[in-house]
Design an enzyme around this catalytic site. Structure first.
Site, PDB file in Angstrom:
ATOM      1  CE  LYS A  11     -33.968  20.438 -28.437  1.00 23.59           C
ATOM      2  NZ  LYS A  11     -33.602  20.715 -27.012  1.00 23.59           N
ATOM      3  CE1 TYR A  51     -36.252  25.577 -26.867  1.00 25.48           C
ATOM      4  CE2 TYR A  51     -34.724  25.809 -28.687  1.00 25.48           C
ATOM      5  CZ  TYR A  51     -35.501  25.013 -27.871  1.00 25.48           C
ATOM      6  OH  TYR A  51     -35.530  23.659 -28.062  1.00 25.48           O
ATOM      7  CG  ASN A 114     -32.327  17.883 -24.881  1.00 28.80           C
ATOM      8  OD1 ASN A 114     -32.442  18.454 -25.963  1.00 28.80           O
ATOM      9  ND2 ASN A 114     -32.925  18.309 -23.793  1.00 28.80           N
ATOM     10  CG  HIS A 117     -38.797  21.828 -28.795  1.00 29.79           C
ATOM     11  ND1 HIS A 117     -38.696  22.559 -27.643  1.00 29.79           N
ATOM     12  CD2 HIS A 117     -40.023  22.104 -29.325  1.00 29.79           C
ATOM     13  CE1 HIS A 117     -39.823  23.261 -27.488  1.00 29.79           C
ATOM     14  NE2 HIS A 117     -40.634  23.001 -28.498  1.00 29.79           N
ATOM     15  CD  GLU A 128     -43.159  25.399 -28.756  1.00 29.84           C
ATOM     16  OE1 GLU A 128     -42.683  25.826 -27.691  1.00 29.84           O
ATOM     17  OE2 GLU A 128     -43.174  24.182 -29.051  1.00 29.84           O
TER      18      GLU A 128
HETATM   19  P1  ADP Z   1     -37.513  20.551 -22.470  1.00 30.23           P
HETATM   20  O1  ADP Z   1     -36.818  20.614 -23.819  1.00 30.23           O
HETATM   21  O2  ADP Z   1     -37.454  19.166 -21.877  1.00 30.23           O
HETATM   22  O3  ADP Z   1     -38.908  21.125 -22.493  1.00 30.23           O
HETATM   23  P2  ADP Z   1     -36.671  23.019 -21.159  1.00 30.23           P
HETATM   24  O4  ADP Z   1     -37.843  23.663 -21.801  1.00 30.23           O
HETATM   25  O5  ADP Z   1     -36.492  23.182 -19.676  1.00 30.23           O
HETATM   26  O6  ADP Z   1     -36.625  21.445 -21.473  1.00 30.23           O
HETATM   27  O7  ADP Z   1     -35.326  23.550 -21.816  1.00 30.23           O
HETATM   28  C1  ADP Z   1     -35.264  23.798 -23.211  1.00 30.23           C
HETATM   29  C2  ADP Z   1     -33.961  23.258 -23.739  1.00 30.23           C
HETATM   30  O8  ADP Z   1     -32.868  24.009 -23.182  1.00 30.23           O
HETATM   31  C3  ADP Z   1     -33.635  21.806 -23.356  1.00 30.23           C
HETATM   32  O9  ADP Z   1     -34.270  20.849 -24.168  1.00 30.23           O
HETATM   33  C4  ADP Z   1     -32.126  21.781 -23.527  1.00 30.23           C
HETATM   34  O10 ADP Z   1     -31.746  21.685 -24.907  1.00 30.23           O
HETATM   35  C5  ADP Z   1     -31.739  23.167 -23.012  1.00 30.23           C
HETATM   36  N1  ADP Z   1     -31.387  23.106 -21.585  1.00 30.23           N
HETATM   37  C6  ADP Z   1     -32.250  22.955 -20.532  1.00 30.23           C
HETATM   38  N2  ADP Z   1     -31.586  22.935 -19.361  1.00 30.23           N
HETATM   39  C7  ADP Z   1     -30.259  23.094 -19.666  1.00 30.23           C
HETATM   40  C8  ADP Z   1     -29.050  23.154 -18.904  1.00 30.23           C
HETATM   41  N3  ADP Z   1     -29.081  23.053 -17.573  1.00 30.23           N
HETATM   42  N4  ADP Z   1     -27.884  23.324 -19.567  1.00 30.23           N
HETATM   43  C9  ADP Z   1     -27.838  23.438 -20.909  1.00 30.23           C
HETATM   44  N5  ADP Z   1     -28.951  23.382 -21.701  1.00 30.23           N
HETATM   45  C10 ADP Z   1     -30.147  23.206 -21.098  1.00 30.23           C
HETATM   46 MG    MG Z   2     -39.529  23.063 -22.908  1.00 32.96          MG
END
Ligand code: ADP
Ligand code: MG
Length: 140
Positions: A11, A51, A114, A117, A128
């Site tokens: 990212k 997304y 974070n 992905h 994807e």
């Molecule tokens: P993952 O990436 O671990 O699969 P999710 O699919 O739940 O997590 O969420 C997709 C992405 O959305 C996350 O990687 C993060 O970048 C963002 N995200 C998730 N939860 C939050 C939050 N509470 N606040 C801001 N961004 C979030």
């Molecule tokens: Mg996810």
């Protein structure tokens, strides 16, 4: 265990801090092979389509803006149990909860920014990967 493929994205928070190589080393150390990779600058609209599953979540607009804010590196990772294995190497979504040694524990800046992905299931991995790559671009 079967050999699988999964879609990974390094990212913007990680590409801007020049962490592509360090993150790729984590994948390779975990037995995942990078069988396709390209650097791209997504538009906010493209990020929104990718997304779309999160459309109703409160962070959707912020997430799409972030994903379009700087280049990303999109990749196909291949290996035994690659989907779950990659999720293990990534660590929990919130870096405060990510296990020691995981990419998010070491590099992520916040729950939103974070660093990586990773697809979460075989069906999403298939869709994807097809979103970003043609079969010709994937060389196992
Ligand atoms: P993952 O990436 O671990 O699969 P999710 O699919 O739940 O997590 O969420 C997709 C992405 O959305 C996350 O990687 C993060 O970048 C963002 N995200 C998730 N939860 C939050 C939050 N509470 N606040 C801001 N961004 C979030
Ligand atoms: Mg996810």
């Amino acid at each position: 265990m079967a050999v699988e493929r999964t879609l990974s994205i390094i990212k913007p928070d990680a590409t801007t801090r020049n962490l592509t190589g360090k993150i790729n080393a984590k994948f390779e150390e975990a037995g995942l092979r990078i069988v396709a990779q390209k650097r791209m600058k997504l538009t906010k609209e493209q990020a929104g389509v990718f997304y779309a599953v999160h459309k109703e979540r409160p962070f959707y607009d912020e997430l799409c803006g972030f994903m379009a804010s700087a280049p990303v590196v999109v990749q196909v990772l291949e290996g035994e149990d690659a989907i779950a294995r990659n999720r293990d190497v990534m660590g929990a979504t919130n870096p405060a909860e990510a296990a020691e040694g995981t990419i998010r524990a070491e590099f992520a800046q916040s729950v939103g920014e974070n660093s990586v992905h990773g697809s979460d299931a075989p069906e999403t991995a298939k869709n994807e990967i097809a979103f970003f790559f043609s079969e010709l671009e994937i060389v196992g």
